[in-house]
Design a protein around this motif. Structure first.
Motif, PDB file in Angstrom:
ATOM      1  N   THR A 176       5.109   6.945  -9.781  1.00  0.00           N
ATOM      2  CA  THR A 176       6.418   6.415 -10.176  1.00  0.00           C
ATOM      3  C   THR A 176       6.898   5.293  -9.258  1.00  0.00           C
ATOM      4  O   THR A 176       7.478   4.317  -9.727  1.00  0.00           O
ATOM      5  N   THR A 177       6.670   5.452  -7.968  1.00  0.00           N
ATOM      6  CA  THR A 177       7.055   4.348  -7.076  1.00  0.00           C
ATOM      7  C   THR A 177       6.064   3.207  -7.221  1.00  0.00           C
ATOM      8  O   THR A 177       6.455   2.038  -7.395  1.00  0.00           O
ATOM      9  N   LEU A 178       4.781   3.545  -7.188  1.00  0.00           N
ATOM     10  CA  LEU A 178       3.739   2.509  -7.276  1.00  0.00           C
ATOM     11  C   LEU A 178       3.940   1.609  -8.490  1.00  0.00           C
ATOM     12  O   LEU A 178       3.813   0.392  -8.411  1.00  0.00           O
ATOM     13  N   VAL A 231      -3.421   5.295  -2.392  1.00  0.00           N
ATOM     14  CA  VAL A 231      -4.433   6.285  -2.033  1.00  0.00           C
ATOM     15  C   VAL A 231      -3.812   7.670  -2.134  1.00  0.00           C
ATOM     16  O   VAL A 231      -2.657   7.873  -1.741  1.00  0.00           O
ATOM     17  N   ASP A 232      -4.597   8.599  -2.685  1.00  0.00           N
ATOM     18  CA  ASP A 232      -4.115   9.977  -2.851  1.00  0.00           C
ATOM     19  C   ASP A 232      -5.349  10.811  -3.225  1.00  0.00           C
ATOM     20  O   ASP A 232      -6.126  10.402  -4.081  1.00  0.00           O
ATOM     21  N   PRO A 233      -5.512  11.977  -2.607  1.00  0.00           N
ATOM     22  CA  PRO A 233      -6.673  12.790  -2.997  1.00  0.00           C
ATOM     23  C   PRO A 233      -6.541  13.349  -4.420  1.00  0.00           C
ATOM     24  O   PRO A 233      -7.547  13.746  -5.006  1.00  0.00           O
ATOM     25  N   LEU A 269       4.539   5.339   3.506  1.00  0.00           N
ATOM     26  CA  LEU A 269       3.853   6.584   3.875  1.00  0.00           C
ATOM     27  C   LEU A 269       4.562   7.765   3.231  1.00  0.00           C
ATOM     28  O   LEU A 269       5.666   8.141   3.628  1.00  0.00           O
ATOM     29  N   ASP A 270       3.903   8.340   2.242  1.00  0.00           N
ATOM     30  CA  ASP A 270       4.489   9.450   1.482  1.00  0.00           C
ATOM     31  C   ASP A 270       3.384  10.436   1.089  1.00  0.00           C
ATOM     32  O   ASP A 270       3.361  10.955  -0.008  1.00  0.00           O
ATOM     33  N   GLY A 271       2.431  10.644   2.040  1.00  0.00           N
ATOM     34  CA  GLY A 271       1.302  11.538   1.752  1.00  0.00           C
ATOM     35  C   GLY A 271       1.561  12.926   2.292  1.00  0.00           C
ATOM     36  O   GLY A 271       2.555  13.556   1.940  1.00  0.00           O
ATOM     37  N   THR A 314      -8.457  10.935   0.736  1.00  0.00           N
ATOM     38  CA  THR A 314      -7.391  11.153   1.721  1.00  0.00           C
ATOM     39  C   THR A 314      -7.093   9.841   2.446  1.00  0.00           C
ATOM     40  O   THR A 314      -7.924   8.927   2.475  1.00  0.00           O
ATOM     41  N   SER A 315      -5.923   9.804   3.067  1.00  0.00           N
ATOM     42  CA  SER A 315      -5.552   8.592   3.815  1.00  0.00           C
ATOM     43  C   SER A 315      -6.526   8.347   4.956  1.00  0.00           C
ATOM     44  O   SER A 315      -6.885   7.201   5.243  1.00  0.00           O
ATOM     45  N   ASP A 316      -6.986   9.405   5.631  1.00  0.00           N
ATOM     46  CA  ASP A 316      -7.935   9.228   6.742  1.00  0.00           C
ATOM     47  C   ASP A 316      -9.198   8.517   6.255  1.00  0.00           C
ATOM     48  O   ASP A 316      -9.667   7.561   6.875  1.00  0.00           O
ATOM     49  N   LEU A 359       0.848  -1.198   0.000  1.00  0.00           N
ATOM     50  CA  LEU A 359       0.000   0.000   0.000  1.00  0.00           C
ATOM     51  C   LEU A 359       0.877   1.240   0.000  1.00  0.00           C
ATOM     52  O   LEU A 359       1.830   1.325   0.789  1.00  0.00           O
ATOM     53  N   GLU A 360       0.536   2.197  -0.858  1.00  0.00           N
ATOM     54  CA  GLU A 360       1.270   3.470  -0.887  1.00  0.00           C
ATOM     55  C   GLU A 360       0.300   4.615  -0.559  1.00  0.00           C
ATOM     56  O   GLU A 360      -0.706   4.800  -1.247  1.00  0.00           O
ATOM     57  N   VAL A 361       0.638   5.352   0.485  1.00  0.00           N
ATOM     58  CA  VAL A 361      -0.159   6.524   0.867  1.00  0.00           C
ATOM     59  C   VAL A 361       0.512   7.742   0.236  1.00  0.00           C
ATOM     60  O   VAL A 361       1.630   8.089   0.602  1.00  0.00           O
ATOM     61  N   GLY A 362      -0.168   8.371  -0.704  1.00  0.00           N
ATOM     62  CA  GLY A 362       0.418   9.489  -1.455  1.00  0.00           C
ATOM     63  C   GLY A 362       1.154   8.929  -2.660  1.00  0.00           C
ATOM     64  O   GLY A 362       2.323   8.574  -2.569  1.00  0.00           O
ATOM     65  N   VAL A 363       0.449   8.836  -3.794  1.00  0.00           N
ATOM     66  CA  VAL A 363       1.063   8.169  -4.960  1.00  0.00           C
ATOM     67  C   VAL A 363       1.557   9.156  -6.024  1.00  0.00           C
ATOM     68  O   VAL A 363       2.325   8.791  -6.904  1.00  0.00           O
TER      69      VAL A 363
HETATM   70  C1  LIG Z   1       5.644  13.214  -2.525  1.00  0.00           C
HETATM   71  S1  LIG Z   1       4.163  12.991  -3.347  1.00  0.00           S
HETATM   72  C2  LIG Z   1       4.132  11.223  -3.431  1.00  0.00           C
HETATM   73  C3  LIG Z   1       5.192  10.632  -4.317  1.00  0.00           C
HETATM   74  C4  LIG Z   1       5.025   9.133  -4.556  1.00  0.00           C
HETATM   75  N1  LIG Z   1       4.893   8.389  -3.319  1.00  0.00           N
HETATM   76  C5  LIG Z   1       6.204   8.581  -5.312  1.00  0.00           C
HETATM   77  O1  LIG Z   1       7.081   7.955  -4.694  1.00  0.00           O
HETATM   78  O2  LIG Z   1       6.259   8.777  -6.521  1.00  0.00           O
HETATM   79  C6  LIG Z   1       2.954  13.320  -2.083  1.00  0.00           C
HETATM   80  C7  LIG Z   1       1.537  12.971  -2.468  1.00  0.00           C
HETATM   81  O3  LIG Z   1       0.773  12.936  -1.262  1.00  0.00           O
HETATM   82  C8  LIG Z   1      -0.529  13.294  -1.576  1.00  0.00           C
HETATM   83  N2  LIG Z   1      -1.260  13.620  -0.359  1.00  0.00           N
HETATM   84  C9  LIG Z   1      -1.339  14.819   0.280  1.00  0.00           C
HETATM   85  N3  LIG Z   1      -2.144  14.710   1.344  1.00  0.00           N
HETATM   86  C10 LIG Z   1      -2.580  13.428   1.396  1.00  0.00           C
HETATM   87  C11 LIG Z   1      -3.447  12.695   2.262  1.00  0.00           C
HETATM   88  N4  LIG Z   1      -4.038  13.290   3.307  1.00  0.00           N
HETATM   89  N5  LIG Z   1      -3.681  11.388   2.018  1.00  0.00           N
HETATM   90  C12 LIG Z   1      -3.067  10.780   0.959  1.00  0.00           C
HETATM   91  N6  LIG Z   1      -2.245  11.414   0.110  1.00  0.00           N
HETATM   92  C13 LIG Z   1      -2.002  12.719   0.320  1.00  0.00           C
HETATM   93  C14 LIG Z   1      -0.365  14.448  -2.552  1.00  0.00           C
HETATM   94  O4  LIG Z   1      -1.535  14.619  -3.339  1.00  0.00           O
HETATM   95  C15 LIG Z   1       0.846  14.012  -3.362  1.00  0.00           C
HETATM   96  O5  LIG Z   1       0.447  13.399  -4.569  1.00  0.00           O
END
Ligand SMILES: C[S@@+](CC[C@H](N)C(=O)[O-])C[C@H]1O[C@@H](n2cnc3c(N)ncnc32)[C@H](O)[C@@H]1O
Length: 300
Positions: free
Chosen positions: A99-101, A112-114, A152-154, A133-135, A91-95
């Motif tokens: 590129t990573t996914l 998951v990503d808004p 966790l990268d959100g 959102t992740s929540d 699972l990737e939070v913030g995609v």
């Molecule tokens: C650094 S980027 C992610 C890069 C990605 N993980 C990668 O490795 O390519 C941060 C992402 O987090 C998302 N983000 C911001 N708030 C978030 C939330 N509450 N829940 C999930 N994703 C969120 C943003 O929309 C953005 O696309």
């Protein structure tokens, strides 16, 4: 964050910098084309060039590109997943642009990503992405759902990453969480608001574009108040990231009292990092961190 433009694009078809007159660039291009072709991704990559010209969202690669590559996050995640028994779940939070996914080699991948910046209507097989959102995602996630690796990268604030981590821990069963951007480059990159941080950097004429937010406070919080968790912070070989896992699978992790949380939030970058990276981060190399985690992370 490792600036998205750098890390998130690290696995892409990036022309190699070279001295004029060398033959490195055509060779590197040919190697990349060959890699894309044998992995069945050439059509998607060429299609993405057309999509980009038409202002349409890109499609994710059909299959992860092989090897441990330059994309730091995918490399570290794949090194862990490759040591586990299949089927594996990720699972990737913030995609962001995916590129990573798209480069993670798990049997099933979730994201998951808004505001994901790729085509959600035509995802590769066994990839699911929710635009929220992740929540909200964790609130509706099936209690029985478990992942081997959660990245966790959100939202890059202490509070949100702490909330994400506590949710993530509820969905591990001998798995591991990788938290991005846990050591800021400097005081300005540690400002929790990205816009404020970037504006300040410009104002001060500081080089580069790093922004990490205050995710680093999470590591301090875990080290001080979550004895049930193991952690290692990877330094060198790319962006600093922290691996977190439960040393006792049966343990539960409770959010610290809001007063303590407030105290953690008031920590300053200057005081915390004045003598370098504090020991509580357990800084080490990528190899050491992955070896440590693999002692605990077990196939289900
Ligand atoms: C650094 S980027 C992610 C890069 C990605 N993980 C990668 O490795 O390519 C941060 C992402 O987090 C998302 N983000 C911001 N708030 C978030 C939330 N509450 N829940 C999930 N994703 C969120 C943003 O929309 C953005 O696309």
């Amino acid at each position: 964050m490792e600036p998205p433009a750098a890390d998130a694009c690290a696995g892409e078809l990036v022309p190699t910098r070279q001295d004029p007159g060398t033959r490195a660039e055509p060779r590197a291009r040919a190697a990349t084309l060959w890699k894309l072709s044998v992995s069945g991704n050439l059509g998607v990559r060429l299609g993405n060039q057309i999509r980009s010209r038409k202002g349409r969202p890109r499609r994710l690669l059909r299959r992860p590109l092989g090897g441990y590559g330059r994309a730091t996050s995918a490399r570290r995640i794949n090194r862990i997943l490759d040591a586990l028994q299949e089927p594996t779940t990720y699972l990737e939070v913030g995609v962001w642009r995916g590129t990573t996914l798209e480069n993670v080699r798990a049997t099933r991948r979730y994201g998951v990503d808004p505001a994901p910046r790729f085509d959600l209507a035509r995802l590769p097989k066994n990839v699911d992405v929710e635009s929220t959102t992740s929540d909200a995602y964790f609130e509706h996630l099936d209690h029985d759902m478990v992942f081997d690796v959660i990245f966790l990268d959100g939202e890059h604030t202490f509070r949100q990453t702490y909330a994400d981590l506590l949710h993530a821990l509820d969905h591990l069963d001998g798995g591991v969480v990788l938290v991005d951007d846990t050591i800021p480059t400097d005081e300005v990159s540690a400002l929790p608001d990205e816009r404020v941080s970037r504006a300040r950097r410009k104002e001060l004429g500081l080089p580069g574009t790093p922004w990490h937010g205050d995710v680093w406070k999470l590591v301090v919080c875990l080290a001080q108040f979550h004895g049930e968790l193991g952690l290692r912070t990877i330094v060198g070989s790319g962006n600093p990231q922290t691996l977190v896992w439960r040393t006792d699978r049966g343990a539960t992790s409770r959010r610290v009292d809001h007063l303590i949380e407030g105290e953690v939030e008031r920590l300053t970058y200057r005081e915390t990092f004045e003598s370098g990276i504090p020991d509580v981060f357990q800084p080490c190399s990528e190899d050491e961190a992955i070896s440590a985690v693999l002692e605990f992370v077990q196939p289900r």
